[in-house]
Design a protein around this motif. Structure first.
Motif, PDB file in Angstrom:
ATOM      1  N   LEU A 120       0.824  -1.214   0.000  1.00  0.00           N
ATOM      2  CA  LEU A 120       0.000   0.000   0.000  1.00  0.00           C
ATOM      3  C   LEU A 120       0.856   1.263   0.000  1.00  0.00           C
ATOM      4  CD1 LEU A 120      -2.853  -1.028   2.468  1.00  0.00           C
ATOM      5  CD2 LEU A 120      -2.971  -0.836  -0.033  1.00  0.00           C
ATOM      6  N   SER A 121       2.024   1.185   0.600  1.00  0.00           N
ATOM      7  CA  SER A 121       2.891   2.368   0.612  1.00  0.00           C
ATOM      8  C   SER A 121       3.411   2.683  -0.789  1.00  0.00           C
ATOM      9  CB  SER A 121       4.043   2.192   1.593  1.00  0.00           C
ATOM     10  OG  SER A 121       4.952   1.229   1.117  1.00  0.00           O
ATOM     11  N   ILE A 122       3.491   1.670  -1.652  1.00  0.00           N
ATOM     12  CA  ILE A 122       3.907   1.922  -3.035  1.00  0.00           C
ATOM     13  C   ILE A 122       2.863   2.782  -3.745  1.00  0.00           C
ATOM     14  CG2 ILE A 122       4.340   0.840  -5.280  1.00  0.00           C
ATOM     15  CD1 ILE A 122       5.531  -1.540  -3.675  1.00  0.00           C
ATOM     16  N   SER A 123       1.591   2.449  -3.555  1.00  0.00           N
ATOM     17  CA  SER A 123       0.548   3.275  -4.176  1.00  0.00           C
ATOM     18  C   SER A 123       0.521   4.669  -3.561  1.00  0.00           C
ATOM     19  CB  SER A 123      -0.820   2.600  -4.073  1.00  0.00           C
ATOM     20  OG  SER A 123      -1.247   2.549  -2.740  1.00  0.00           O
ATOM     21  N   MET A 124       0.836   4.754  -2.297  1.00  0.00           N
ATOM     22  CA  MET A 124       0.903   6.069  -1.662  1.00  0.00           C
ATOM     23  C   MET A 124       2.055   6.883  -2.248  1.00  0.00           C
ATOM     24  SD  MET A 124       0.993   6.783   2.386  1.00  0.00           S
ATOM     25  CE  MET A 124       0.977   8.405   3.073  1.00  0.00           C
ATOM     26  N   MET A 125       3.180   6.223  -2.500  1.00  0.00           N
ATOM     27  CA  MET A 125       4.314   6.912  -3.127  1.00  0.00           C
ATOM     28  C   MET A 125       3.932   7.416  -4.510  1.00  0.00           C
ATOM     29  SD  MET A 125       7.588   4.575  -2.075  1.00  0.00           S
ATOM     30  CE  MET A 125       8.492   5.146  -3.479  1.00  0.00           C
ATOM     31  N   GLU A 126       3.189   6.613  -5.249  1.00  0.00           N
ATOM     32  CA  GLU A 126       2.753   7.031  -6.582  1.00  0.00           C
ATOM     33  C   GLU A 126       1.850   8.260  -6.505  1.00  0.00           C
ATOM     34  OE1 GLU A 126       0.980   3.462  -8.069  1.00  0.00           O
ATOM     35  OE2 GLU A 126       2.911   2.585  -8.621  1.00  0.00           O
ATOM     36  N   ARG A 127       0.950   8.262  -5.536  1.00  0.00           N
ATOM     37  CA  ARG A 127       0.041   9.400  -5.380  1.00  0.00           C
ATOM     38  C   ARG A 127       0.781  10.668  -4.964  1.00  0.00           C
ATOM     39  NH1 ARG A 127      -3.719   7.677  -1.258  1.00  0.00           N
ATOM     40  NH2 ARG A 127      -2.829   5.620  -1.348  1.00  0.00           N
ATOM     41  N   TRP A 128       1.849  10.510  -4.212  1.00  0.00           N
ATOM     42  CA  TRP A 128       2.598  11.654  -3.710  1.00  0.00           C
ATOM     43  C   TRP A 128       3.798  11.996  -4.591  1.00  0.00           C
ATOM     44  CZ3 TRP A 128       2.419  13.993   1.461  1.00  0.00           C
ATOM     45  CH2 TRP A 128       1.240  13.702   2.137  1.00  0.00           C
ATOM     46  N   SER A 129       3.966  11.291  -5.697  1.00  0.00           N
ATOM     47  CA  SER A 129       5.176  11.450  -6.508  1.00  0.00           C
ATOM     48  C   SER A 129       5.332  12.846  -7.107  1.00  0.00           C
ATOM     49  CB  SER A 129       5.207  10.404  -7.624  1.00  0.00           C
ATOM     50  OG  SER A 129       4.141  10.617  -8.523  1.00  0.00           O
ATOM     51  N   LYS A 130       4.264  13.527  -7.361  1.00  0.00           N
ATOM     52  CA  LYS A 130       4.348  14.860  -7.966  1.00  0.00           C
ATOM     53  C   LYS A 130       4.421  15.983  -6.929  1.00  0.00           C
ATOM     54  CE  LYS A 130       2.207  13.806 -12.384  1.00  0.00           C
ATOM     55  NZ  LYS A 130       2.188  12.392 -12.381  1.00  0.00           N
ATOM     56  N   ARG A 131       4.256  15.639  -5.667  1.00  0.00           N
ATOM     57  CA  ARG A 131       4.296  16.659  -4.621  1.00  0.00           C
ATOM     58  C   ARG A 131       5.747  16.916  -4.198  1.00  0.00           C
ATOM     59  NH1 ARG A 131      -0.843  15.162  -0.773  1.00  0.00           N
ATOM     60  NH2 ARG A 131      -2.327  14.986  -2.471  1.00  0.00           N
ATOM     61  N   ILE A 132       6.004  18.147  -3.889  1.00  0.00           N
ATOM     62  CA  ILE A 132       7.338  18.579  -3.483  1.00  0.00           C
ATOM     63  C   ILE A 132       7.218  19.223  -2.104  1.00  0.00           C
ATOM     64  CG2 ILE A 132       9.289  20.100  -4.068  1.00  0.00           C
ATOM     65  CD1 ILE A 132       8.881  17.860  -6.077  1.00  0.00           C
ATOM     66  N   SER A 133       8.193  18.956  -1.234  1.00  0.00           N
ATOM     67  CA  SER A 133       8.152  19.567   0.092  1.00  0.00           C
ATOM     68  C   SER A 133       8.336  21.080  -0.027  1.00  0.00           C
ATOM     69  CB  SER A 133       9.216  18.962   1.005  1.00  0.00           C
ATOM     70  OG  SER A 133      10.508  19.324   0.571  1.00  0.00           O
ATOM     71  N   THR A 134       7.788  21.784   0.917  1.00  0.00           N
ATOM     72  CA  THR A 134       7.699  23.233   0.854  1.00  0.00           C
ATOM     73  C   THR A 134       9.061  23.920   0.822  1.00  0.00           C
ATOM     74  OG1 THR A 134       5.669  23.063   2.128  1.00  0.00           O
ATOM     75  CG2 THR A 134       6.644  25.243   1.942  1.00  0.00           C
ATOM     76  N   VAL A 135       9.924  23.591   1.746  1.00  0.00           N
ATOM     77  CA  VAL A 135      11.173  24.324   1.888  1.00  0.00           C
ATOM     78  C   VAL A 135      12.347  23.595   1.226  1.00  0.00           C
ATOM     79  CG1 VAL A 135      12.790  25.318   3.551  1.00  0.00           C
ATOM     80  CG2 VAL A 135      10.347  25.375   4.022  1.00  0.00           C
ATOM     81  N   LEU A 136      12.493  22.324   1.514  1.00  0.00           N
ATOM     82  CA  LEU A 136      13.628  21.564   0.981  1.00  0.00           C
ATOM     83  C   LEU A 136      13.453  21.196  -0.487  1.00  0.00           C
ATOM     84  CD1 LEU A 136      14.313  19.157   3.975  1.00  0.00           C
ATOM     85  CD2 LEU A 136      15.651  21.148   3.294  1.00  0.00           C
ATOM     86  N   GLU A 137      12.229  21.276  -0.959  1.00  0.00           N
ATOM     87  CA  GLU A 137      11.889  20.916  -2.325  1.00  0.00           C
ATOM     88  C   GLU A 137      12.287  19.472  -2.654  1.00  0.00           C
ATOM     89  OE1 GLU A 137      13.308  23.917  -5.008  1.00  0.00           O
ATOM     90  OE2 GLU A 137      12.062  25.454  -4.100  1.00  0.00           O
ATOM     91  N   LEU A 138      12.077  18.615  -1.678  1.00  0.00           N
ATOM     92  CA  LEU A 138      12.294  17.176  -1.867  1.00  0.00           C
ATOM     93  C   LEU A 138      11.027  16.561  -2.440  1.00  0.00           C
ATOM     94  CD1 LEU A 138      13.853  16.173   1.573  1.00  0.00           C
ATOM     95  CD2 LEU A 138      15.031  16.263  -0.620  1.00  0.00           C
ATOM     96  N   PRO A 139      11.166  15.539  -3.259  1.00  0.00           N
ATOM     97  CA  PRO A 139       9.953  14.830  -3.679  1.00  0.00           C
ATOM     98  C   PRO A 139       9.355  14.122  -2.465  1.00  0.00           C
ATOM     99  CG  PRO A 139      11.933  13.807  -4.608  1.00  0.00           C
ATOM    100  CD  PRO A 139      12.370  15.018  -3.864  1.00  0.00           C
ATOM    101  N   MET A 140       8.081  14.315  -2.245  1.00  0.00           N
ATOM    102  CA  MET A 140       7.442  13.712  -1.079  1.00  0.00           C
ATOM    103  C   MET A 140       7.433  12.193  -1.161  1.00  0.00           C
ATOM    104  SD  MET A 140       6.932  16.038   1.032  1.00  0.00           S
ATOM    105  CE  MET A 140       5.941  15.171   2.231  1.00  0.00           C
TER     106      MET A 140
END
Length: 157
Positions: free
Chosen positions: A91-111
């Motif tokens: 399930l965490s793999i699908s969560m990673m896919e859903r969050w793949s386009k999001r970027i953290s606010t300050v560090l700009e890391l892929p979520m």
């Protein structure tokens, strides 16, 4: 070793934040985010480490049933834990896919890199749970009694 490095990074990050915020009155914007994401990774890596050492909190009430039923219950519990951890890893793999386009606010890391902690942690816990089941299956009756005896203060799962 990974846990020690993560805790060290968190310590340095939080100390920097305190010094810059209160002593220099110029807070660093990235320290809070880095400490938060480090804590997430630490949680799941440490959980896998604890499972590998068989030190998670557990309640063992099967000693009075005898060694064979106790072993069966240990293996069954291990199977449930392994299945649950495997499911969570998937399930965490699908969560990673859903969050793949999001970027953290300050560090700009892929979520997805942050959420990957769940997948890595649960995958490691699955491996440790399976290894624990194999070890429990190999226990002799005497080993079960010696391992659990009449002790109620330490419980292995």
């Amino acid at each position: 070793m990974a846990c020690v490095l993560i805790v060290g990074a968190m310590l340095v990050t939080v100390l920097l934040q305190v010094v810059f915020r209160y002593a220099l009155r110029a807070p660093l914007p990235w320290t809070d985010e880095l400490a938060r994401y480090s804590l997430i990774w630490l949680t799941f890596i440490a959980a896998a480490l604890v499972m590998g050492r068989r030190r998670h909190i557990a309640v063992h009430i099967t000693v009075r049933l005898g060694p064979r039923p106790s072993r069966i219950v240990l293996i069954a519990v291990g199977a449930v834990v392994a299945a649950t951890c495997a499911l969570m890893a998937v399930l965490s793999i699908s969560m990673m896919e859903r969050w793949s386009k999001r970027i953290s606010t300050v560090l700009e890391l892929p979520m997805a890199a942050v959420v990957a902690a769940l997948g890595v942690g649960f995958a490691l816990m699955t491996v440790h749970a399976i290894a624990g089941m194999i070890a429990d299956a190999r226990l002799s009756d005497a080993d079960v009694l010696a391992q659990f005896g009449d002790s109620t203060d330490e419980v292995l799962l």
